[in-house]
Enzyme design. Structure first.
Site, PDB file in Angstrom:
ATOM      1  N   ALA A  66      34.545  21.269  -3.680  1.00 34.37           N
ATOM      2  CA  ALA A  66      34.946  20.295  -4.696  1.00 34.37           C
ATOM      3  C   ALA A  66      36.446  20.045  -4.591  1.00 34.37           C
ATOM      4  O   ALA A  66      37.191  20.856  -4.040  1.00 34.37           O
ATOM      5  CB  ALA A  66      34.590  20.806  -6.084  1.00 34.37           C
ATOM      6  N   GLY A 112      30.925  23.382  -3.557  1.00 31.61           N
ATOM      7  CA  GLY A 112      30.113  22.215  -3.864  1.00 31.61           C
ATOM      8  C   GLY A 112      29.451  21.616  -2.640  1.00 31.61           C
ATOM      9  O   GLY A 112      28.405  20.967  -2.744  1.00 31.61           O
ATOM     10  N   GLU A 115      26.366  23.677  -2.175  1.00 35.59           N
ATOM     11  CA  GLU A 115      25.463  23.300  -3.266  1.00 35.59           C
ATOM     12  C   GLU A 115      24.815  21.952  -2.993  1.00 35.59           C
ATOM     13  O   GLU A 115      23.635  21.746  -3.297  1.00 35.59           O
ATOM     14  CB  GLU A 115      26.234  23.281  -4.584  1.00 35.59           C
ATOM     15  CG  GLU A 115      26.633  24.675  -5.054  1.00 35.59           C
ATOM     16  CD  GLU A 115      27.518  24.661  -6.278  1.00 35.59           C
ATOM     17  OE1 GLU A 115      27.112  25.209  -7.310  1.00 35.59           O
ATOM     18  OE2 GLU A 115      28.632  24.094  -6.202  1.00 35.59           O
ATOM     19  N   GLU A 135      33.693  30.459  -4.999  1.00 35.59           N
ATOM     20  CA  GLU A 135      34.212  30.180  -6.342  1.00 35.59           C
ATOM     21  C   GLU A 135      34.837  31.392  -7.029  1.00 35.59           C
ATOM     22  O   GLU A 135      35.795  31.256  -7.790  1.00 35.59           O
ATOM     23  CB  GLU A 135      33.094  29.609  -7.228  1.00 35.59           C
ATOM     24  CG  GLU A 135      32.743  28.146  -6.944  1.00 35.59           C
ATOM     25  CD  GLU A 135      31.749  27.964  -5.819  1.00 35.59           C
ATOM     26  OE1 GLU A 135      31.299  26.832  -5.599  1.00 35.59           O
ATOM     27  OE2 GLU A 135      31.428  28.969  -5.130  1.00 35.59           O
TER      28      GLU A 135
END
Length: 255
Positions: A66, A112, A115, A135
């Protein structure tokens, strides 16, 4: 429709969405998430599209994570909104798409990015791919479904190890644990992904749509009953009639 952060290319019965932010290793920001979501809506409504491939531009990165700069100053309320909106806008949409979405993971798939790949129905990876959920090194946990999808793919023990350690794993290890389906040299990745997509595209789109929904319910109490219901419903549809007729007539079906 024109896009700023993605490229959309249609090839016969398949379409390719390429995340195109090479200057940031294709990091996901709000605009990119929205553009992918909009492209998926466009392809869902396009009857000529049977299968969707999702990849990143260049050879270094699928999605490196992200865009941390976007949320570095968020508090709890805005952070929860970010995660919820992202899941509803894109990640859950991919998982529940009526058309198969295949991730061609070229390089880094972190945070992300992993994911996003896990939300896809199938994952092929390049030999240089590196996958992980880092993370916890930021004092956070995955917010786009990572803690939920990873255990289903690789088991709770391996998922815990990956999430707690934040270590990246190479593509071959990802294949060994079931996180990706196949691994190919970077120069062959898209070609091999297209081969799979074209194979899928010649099968019954209605049956595949039902299969996606049934598989998504495979770890719930509704799974078996949903399979039975869909199995019966398909007997009343044209795809079944064409498929059975083609089999009996010893020809290829025309779905």
């Amino acid at each position: 429709m024109s896009y700023e952060n993605i490229l959309l290319k249609k090839e016969d019965k398949l379409s390719i969405i390429t995340i195109n932010r090479p200057e940031s290793l294709n990091a996901l920001n709000a605009k990119t998430i929205q553009e992918i979501s909009t492209a998926l809506d466009e392809l869902k409504a396009d009857n000529s599209c049977r299968v969707i491939i999702l990849t990143g531009s260049g050879e270094k990165s699928f999605v490196a994570g992200a865009d941390i700069k976007e949320f570095s100053e968020f508090g709890q309320e805005k952070a929860e909104e970010l995660a919820r909106n992202g899941q509803n806008t894109l990640f859950n949409k991919i998982e529940n798409m009526s058309k198969p979405v295949i991730a061609a993971v070229n390089g880094f798939a972190l945070g992300g990015g992993l994911e996003l790949a896990m939300a896809c129905h199938i994952r092929y990876a390049s030999e240089n791919a590196r996958l992980g959920l880092p993370e916890v090194t930021l004092g956070l946990i995955p917010g786009y479904g990572g803690t939920q999808r990873l255990p289903k793919l690789v088991g709770k023990g391996i998922a815990n190890e990956m999430i707690f350690s934040a270590k990246m794993i190479p593509a071959q290890k990802a294949k060994e644990i079931g996180l990706v389906n196949e691994v190919y040299p970077i120069e062959e990745l898209l070609t091999k992904t297209k081969e799979l997509a074209n194979t899928i595209a010649h099968n019954s789109p209605m049956a595949i749509s039902k299969a996606i929904n049934a598989v998504n319910l495979s770890d719930t109490e509704k799974g078996f009953e949903t399979e039975i219901k869909y199995f019966g419903e398909l007997f009343e549809m044209e795809d079944k009639k064409e498929g059975v007729s083609a089999f009996l007539e010893k020809r290829k079906p025309n779905f």
